[in-house]
Each structure stands twice: as C-alpha cells, then as structure tokens.
Scaffold this motif. Structure first.
Motif, PDB file in Angstrom:
ATOM      1  N   SER A 134     -19.234  20.727  -6.507  1.00  0.00           N
ATOM      2  CA  SER A 134     -17.958  20.677  -7.223  1.00  0.00           C
ATOM      3  C   SER A 134     -17.370  19.259  -7.193  1.00  0.00           C
ATOM      4  CB  SER A 134     -16.987  21.705  -6.655  1.00  0.00           C
ATOM      5  OG  SER A 134     -16.244  21.154  -5.638  1.00  0.00           O
ATOM      6  N   VAL A 135     -16.823  18.845  -8.306  1.00  0.00           N
ATOM      7  CA  VAL A 135     -16.226  17.519  -8.451  1.00  0.00           C
ATOM      8  C   VAL A 135     -14.848  17.691  -9.068  1.00  0.00           C
ATOM      9  CG1 VAL A 135     -16.488  15.212  -9.433  1.00  0.00           C
ATOM     10  CG2 VAL A 135     -18.524  16.597  -9.000  1.00  0.00           C
ATOM     11  N   THR A 136     -13.857  17.003  -8.510  1.00  0.00           N
ATOM     12  CA  THR A 136     -12.516  17.053  -9.089  1.00  0.00           C
ATOM     13  C   THR A 136     -12.472  16.102 -10.283  1.00  0.00           C
ATOM     14  OG1 THR A 136     -11.596  17.507  -6.918  1.00  0.00           O
ATOM     15  CG2 THR A 136     -10.061  16.746  -8.614  1.00  0.00           C
ATOM     16  N   THR A 137     -12.096  16.651 -11.430  1.00  0.00           N
ATOM     17  CA  THR A 137     -12.028  15.830 -12.648  1.00  0.00           C
ATOM     18  C   THR A 137     -10.620  15.878 -13.230  1.00  0.00           C
ATOM     19  OG1 THR A 137     -12.684  17.670 -14.083  1.00  0.00           O
ATOM     20  CG2 THR A 137     -14.455  16.273 -13.233  1.00  0.00           C
ATOM     21  N   VAL A 138     -10.305  14.858 -14.024  1.00  0.00           N
ATOM     22  CA  VAL A 138      -9.045  14.845 -14.775  1.00  0.00           C
ATOM     23  C   VAL A 138      -9.356  14.412 -16.205  1.00  0.00           C
ATOM     24  CG1 VAL A 138      -7.603  14.321 -12.765  1.00  0.00           C
ATOM     25  CG2 VAL A 138      -8.516  12.444 -14.150  1.00  0.00           C
TER      26      VAL A 138
ATOM     27  N   GLY B 169     -22.221  -2.938  -5.169  1.00  0.00           N
ATOM     28  CA  GLY B 169     -21.176  -2.751  -6.186  1.00  0.00           C
ATOM     29  C   GLY B 169     -19.773  -2.769  -5.615  1.00  0.00           C
ATOM     30  N   LYS B 170     -19.658  -2.758  -4.255  1.00  0.00           N
ATOM     31  CA  LYS B 170     -18.343  -2.737  -3.595  1.00  0.00           C
ATOM     32  C   LYS B 170     -17.510  -1.532  -4.022  1.00  0.00           C
ATOM     33  CE  LYS B 170     -17.644  -7.637  -2.508  1.00  0.00           C
ATOM     34  NZ  LYS B 170     -18.966  -8.161  -2.745  1.00  0.00           N
ATOM     35  N   PHE B 171     -18.153  -0.359  -4.087  1.00  0.00           N
ATOM     36  CA  PHE B 171     -17.411   0.883  -4.312  1.00  0.00           C
ATOM     37  C   PHE B 171     -17.947   1.946  -3.364  1.00  0.00           C
ATOM     38  CE2 PHE B 171     -20.477   0.373  -7.908  1.00  0.00           C
ATOM     39  CZ  PHE B 171     -21.413   1.301  -7.508  1.00  0.00           C
ATOM     40  N   ARG B 172     -17.187   3.043  -3.235  1.00  0.00           N
ATOM     41  CA  ARG B 172     -17.495   4.042  -2.193  1.00  0.00           C
ATOM     42  C   ARG B 172     -17.763   5.429  -2.746  1.00  0.00           C
ATOM     43  NH1 ARG B 172     -11.985   2.980   0.771  1.00  0.00           N
ATOM     44  NH2 ARG B 172     -11.465   2.880  -1.442  1.00  0.00           N
ATOM     45  N   HIS B 173     -17.924   5.522  -4.057  1.00  0.00           N
ATOM     46  CA  HIS B 173     -18.178   6.827  -4.686  1.00  0.00           C
ATOM     47  C   HIS B 173     -19.247   6.673  -5.759  1.00  0.00           C
ATOM     48  CE1 HIS B 173     -14.029   6.891  -3.157  1.00  0.00           C
ATOM     49  NE2 HIS B 173     -14.299   8.154  -2.864  1.00  0.00           N
ATOM     50  N   ILE B 174     -20.155   7.649  -5.831  1.00  0.00           N
ATOM     51  CA  ILE B 174     -21.153   7.652  -6.910  1.00  0.00           C
ATOM     52  C   ILE B 174     -21.295   9.077  -7.450  1.00  0.00           C
ATOM     53  CG2 ILE B 174     -23.520   7.124  -7.621  1.00  0.00           C
ATOM     54  CD1 ILE B 174     -23.750   5.075  -5.503  1.00  0.00           C
ATOM     55  N   PRO B 175     -20.875   9.307  -8.698  1.00  0.00           N
ATOM     56  CA  PRO B 175     -21.082  10.628  -9.302  1.00  0.00           C
ATOM     57  C   PRO B 175     -22.588  10.889  -9.494  1.00  0.00           C
ATOM     58  CG  PRO B 175     -19.415   9.381 -10.512  1.00  0.00           C
ATOM     59  CD  PRO B 175     -20.089   8.424  -9.576  1.00  0.00           C
ATOM     60  N   VAL B 176     -22.952  12.162  -9.355  1.00  0.00           N
ATOM     61  CA  VAL B 176     -24.344  12.587  -9.565  1.00  0.00           C
ATOM     62  C   VAL B 176     -24.417  13.205 -10.955  1.00  0.00           C
ATOM     63  CG1 VAL B 176     -26.246  13.969  -8.658  1.00  0.00           C
ATOM     64  CG2 VAL B 176     -24.440  13.147  -7.100  1.00  0.00           C
ATOM     65  N   VAL B 177     -25.446  12.830 -11.733  1.00  0.00           N
ATOM     66  CA  VAL B 177     -25.601  13.428 -13.056  1.00  0.00           C
ATOM     67  C   VAL B 177     -26.950  14.138 -13.159  1.00  0.00           C
ATOM     68  CG1 VAL B 177     -24.062  11.855 -14.295  1.00  0.00           C
ATOM     69  CG2 VAL B 177     -26.467  11.238 -14.006  1.00  0.00           C
ATOM     70  N   ASP B 178     -26.922  15.209 -13.958  1.00  0.00           N
ATOM     71  CA  ASP B 178     -28.132  15.950 -14.295  1.00  0.00           C
ATOM     72  C   ASP B 178     -28.261  15.769 -15.812  1.00  0.00           C
ATOM     73  OD1 ASP B 178     -30.222  17.644 -14.466  1.00  0.00           O
ATOM     74  OD2 ASP B 178     -29.122  19.464 -13.913  1.00  0.00           O
TER      75      ASP B 178
ATOM     76  N   GLY C  87     -22.135  16.486  -9.391  1.00  0.00           N
ATOM     77  CA  GLY C  87     -21.737  16.314  -7.995  1.00  0.00           C
ATOM     78  C   GLY C  87     -21.186  14.917  -7.796  1.00  0.00           C
ATOM     79  N   ILE C  88     -20.788  14.623  -6.562  1.00  0.00           N
ATOM     80  CA  ILE C  88     -20.339  13.258  -6.236  1.00  0.00           C
ATOM     81  C   ILE C  88     -20.683  12.973  -4.782  1.00  0.00           C
ATOM     82  CG2 ILE C  88     -17.977  13.904  -5.586  1.00  0.00           C
ATOM     83  CD1 ILE C  88     -17.085  11.258  -7.063  1.00  0.00           C
ATOM     84  N   ILE C  89     -21.108  11.744  -4.541  1.00  0.00           N
ATOM     85  CA  ILE C  89     -21.466  11.297  -3.194  1.00  0.00           C
ATOM     86  C   ILE C  89     -20.468  10.217  -2.788  1.00  0.00           C
ATOM     87  CG2 ILE C  89     -23.244  10.131  -1.810  1.00  0.00           C
ATOM     88  CD1 ILE C  89     -24.216  12.779  -2.778  1.00  0.00           C
ATOM     89  N   SER C  90     -19.893  10.356  -1.591  1.00  0.00           N
ATOM     90  CA  SER C  90     -18.978   9.320  -1.106  1.00  0.00           C
ATOM     91  C   SER C  90     -19.628   8.569   0.053  1.00  0.00           C
ATOM     92  CB  SER C  90     -17.657   9.934  -0.650  1.00  0.00           C
ATOM     93  OG  SER C  90     -17.844  10.577   0.597  1.00  0.00           O
ATOM     94  N   ILE C  91     -19.050   7.426   0.385  1.00  0.00           N
ATOM     95  CA  ILE C  91     -19.558   6.648   1.519  1.00  0.00           C
ATOM     96  C   ILE C  91     -19.505   7.495   2.797  1.00  0.00           C
ATOM     97  CG2 ILE C  91     -17.340   5.553   2.081  1.00  0.00           C
ATOM     98  CD1 ILE C  91     -20.554   3.586   2.181  1.00  0.00           C
ATOM     99  N   GLY C  92     -18.484   8.371   2.883  1.00  0.00           N
ATOM    100  CA  GLY C  92     -18.372   9.250   4.059  1.00  0.00           C
ATOM    101  C   GLY C  92     -19.556  10.199   4.163  1.00  0.00           C
TER     102      GLY C  92
END
Ligand code: AMP
Length: 143
Positions: free
Chosen positions: A13-17, A99-108, A114-119
């Motif tokens: 699940s990914v939170t979208t707006v 890239g100096k960012f902490r989130h990467i969305p996963v695409v199919d 999905g989404i992967i965070s640095i955490g």
C-alpha cells in the motif's frame, strides 16, 4: 536481497494524493500517518510525482504560509526514480545515496506497486548483517 522481499514484509500500500491537493492537506497526511513522502497520482494508478517533507520545507521557505494553500503539483518532483520487484536492496541504497533522496516508489510496468524508504532498506540490511553474524558464530562454535 530484493525489493520484493521488503514488500512481502511491509505490504504494497502507498499513500497517494491528487496533483490538485493543497499542500496543507499533504502536511496533515504526512503528520497523521507518520510518513515522510506521498506519491502524487496521475489518476490512472501511475505516478505524476512525489512530494516529501523536504519539498514542503522548501515551499514554506520560498513562499511562506501561502504555500499551504497551493496545489502540491507546484512543488512535487516530477522526474521520479522508480524501481522494480527484482531490483536488489544494494541497488536501492546506491540510488538513494547518489540521488540524495530517501524514497523510491516501486512500479509494476507503469502501475504503482509499493514504496521503499531508507528506513526499510536500513532495517533489512541490519537484519541480514545480524543473520550473517549469527551464522558465523554458530559455525565457529561447532567447528
Ligand atoms: P527525501 O530525501 O525522500 O525527503 O527527498 C528529497 C528530495 O528528493 C525531494 O525534493 C523529493 O521530492 C525528491 N525525491 C524523493 N524521492 C525521489 C525519487 N524516488 N526520485 C526523484 N526524486 C525524489
């Protein structure tokens, strides 16, 4: 270890707006869900952009409180780096660092999956390091 391993543990699940959502609503969502980023949807389960807490800070610094009334599309990053189920966690660490960012969305395909965070990445790296150390200790104890 692969992206699919992390998604199997945390879910897809990914939170979208929507692009027209007000920055104030995004701020409320980030705070309520205790997350650092939302994906901006293109309305067809694809990705129009990403907005993180850093974008909100920059928007407030540049425009003051009036930024809160503006649409999130004014401040989102449109050129989003994504990943796939079969990509490795090491590749994700590399992409985040470069890239100096902490989130990467996963695409199919082009669909958000999905989404992967640095955490997530750090958590799974620590678990695998601990498993390796434990296996090594067992090996030494029984050698
Ligand atoms: P973060 O470290 O994830 O808070 O993001 C720092 C900056 O990079 C913000 O301007 C984000 O919009 C942008 N950003 C975050 N994730 C990505 C991504 N996967 N691809 C491109 N830019 C991103």
């Amino acid at each position: 270890m692969r992206v699919s391993t992390i998604l199997a543990a945390k879910g897809r699940s990914v939170t979208t707006v929507a692009p027209g959502a007000a920055v104030a609503d995004v701020v409320a969502t980030l705070a309520e869900l205790r997350i650092g980023a939302v994906v901006v949807s293109d309305g067809r389960n694809g990705i129009a952009g990403i907005v993180t807490e850093r974008d909100v800070v920059r928007a407030l610094a540049a425009h003051g409180a009036s930024a809160l009334e503006r649409p999130v599309s004014d401040f989102m990053t449109r050129d989003v780096v994504t990943c796939h189920f079969e990509d490795t966690i090491d590749e994700m660490m590399d992409r985040m660092t470069r890239g100096k960012f902490r989130h990467i969305p996963v695409v199919d395909g082009v669909a958000l999956a999905g989404i992967i965070s640095i955490g997530d990445v750090v958590k799974h790296r620590l678990e695998s390091i601990e498993a390796e150390a434990s296996a090594m200790r067992d090996y030494i104890a029984t050698a």
